[in-house]
Write a protein that holds these residues in place. Sequence first.
Motif, mmCIF file in Angstrom:
data_model
loop_
_atom_site.group_PDB
_atom_site.id
_atom_site.type_symbol
_atom_site.label_atom_id
_atom_site.label_comp_id
_atom_site.label_asym_id
_atom_site.label_seq_id
_atom_site.Cartn_x
_atom_site.Cartn_y
_atom_site.Cartn_z
ATOM 1 N N LYS A 116 0.808 3.248 4.194
ATOM 2 C CA LYS A 116 1.875 3.256 5.192
ATOM 3 C C LYS A 116 1.372 3.824 6.506
ATOM 4 O O LYS A 116 0.384 4.557 6.551
ATOM 5 C CB LYS A 116 3.072 4.071 4.681
ATOM 6 C CG LYS A 116 3.733 3.419 3.482
ATOM 7 C CD LYS A 116 4.836 4.161 2.803
ATOM 8 C CE LYS A 116 5.312 5.432 3.287
ATOM 9 N NZ LYS A 116 6.345 6.033 2.446
ATOM 10 N N ASP A 175 9.809 8.482 5.702
ATOM 11 C CA ASP A 175 10.273 8.172 4.346
ATOM 12 C C ASP A 175 9.104 8.329 3.369
ATOM 13 O O ASP A 175 8.514 7.345 2.927
ATOM 14 C CB ASP A 175 10.821 6.738 4.303
ATOM 15 C CG ASP A 175 11.470 6.410 2.965
ATOM 16 O OD1 ASP A 175 11.740 7.353 2.184
ATOM 17 O OD2 ASP A 175 11.716 5.218 2.697
ATOM 18 N N GLY A 184 9.416 6.430 0.000
ATOM 19 C CA GLY A 184 9.679 5.003 0.036
ATOM 20 C C GLY A 184 8.425 4.180 -0.173
ATOM 21 O O GLY A 184 7.300 4.633 0.060
ATOM 22 N N THR A 211 6.621 -1.344 3.283
ATOM 23 C CA THR A 211 7.282 -2.606 3.594
ATOM 24 C C THR A 211 6.415 -3.387 4.579
ATOM 25 O O THR A 211 5.359 -2.924 5.003
ATOM 26 C CB THR A 211 8.674 -2.349 4.209
ATOM 27 O OG1 THR A 211 8.518 -1.657 5.460
ATOM 28 C CG2 THR A 211 9.532 -1.502 3.271
#
Length: 279
Positions: A38, A46, A49, A52
């Motif tokens: 990430k 986050d 998380g 994405t």
Amino acid sequence: MNTARRTLGPTIAAHGVMILYTLIALFPVFVIVTNSFKSRRAIFRDPLGLPTSETFSLVGYETVLKQGDFFLYFQNSMIVTVVSLALILIFGAMAAFALAEYRFPGNALMGLYLALGIMIPIRIGTVAILEMMVSTGLVNTLTALILVYTAQGLPLAVFILSAFMKGVSDDLKNAGRIDGLSEYKIFFRLVLPLVRPAMATVAVFNMIPIWNDLWFPLILAPAEEVKTLTLGSQVFIGQFVTDWNAVLSALSMAILPVMVLYVVFSRQLIRGITSGAVK
């Protein structure tokens, strides 16, 4: 039917507990690995998380591979860990066999002396160890780390293995002697195969502290060409700024060999820990 249920019930419950403990233990690893993919902003925004399409980034891995010599650090860590474990297992097993098999004056005192190494941290003698390595010219060599880690792991190895070797059947060893086997052949052919679970236990208990250690590489081998992976990863941690993408990426790659070795030794490890607990 009722007997089968009474037998199957505790077994299912035990497996459930083991799975739960495994998931809890692996959760920090999961967080580290997912955050390594990430962006920096997403890590703090986050942390739990999943990556994405918007937050996915390989900048940490790119930094690790470009800055410093990651593969050299990895190689140094593998050499130090594997050689140290081999020496710990072979010398620890030999010493444990001698203490368990032969009765001589000072046997108990020798066992107590070796066991003291478990209670007294080797880091207390850091200054003396450094002076010894300087006088022998072993500073900034992998040999210095291997010698220190071998000395560090031997007390625990002797303590665990001697207890297992005392349980090896005397009839089996005496039969080997009657057949003309030497003590070395009895040790390598008869005794060692029977204490493999204990050997795996010793290997795992020593592998992780050696692989993750920062203290002795920093003191004894800080040179670039002999840096271990843990020490090499510190280049991304600064006094005022820390490159968290690179740190998490380096940690993710460093976790992989430990996980592989743990999976390899896991079955023997469980047998070694639980041996004698259930009759």
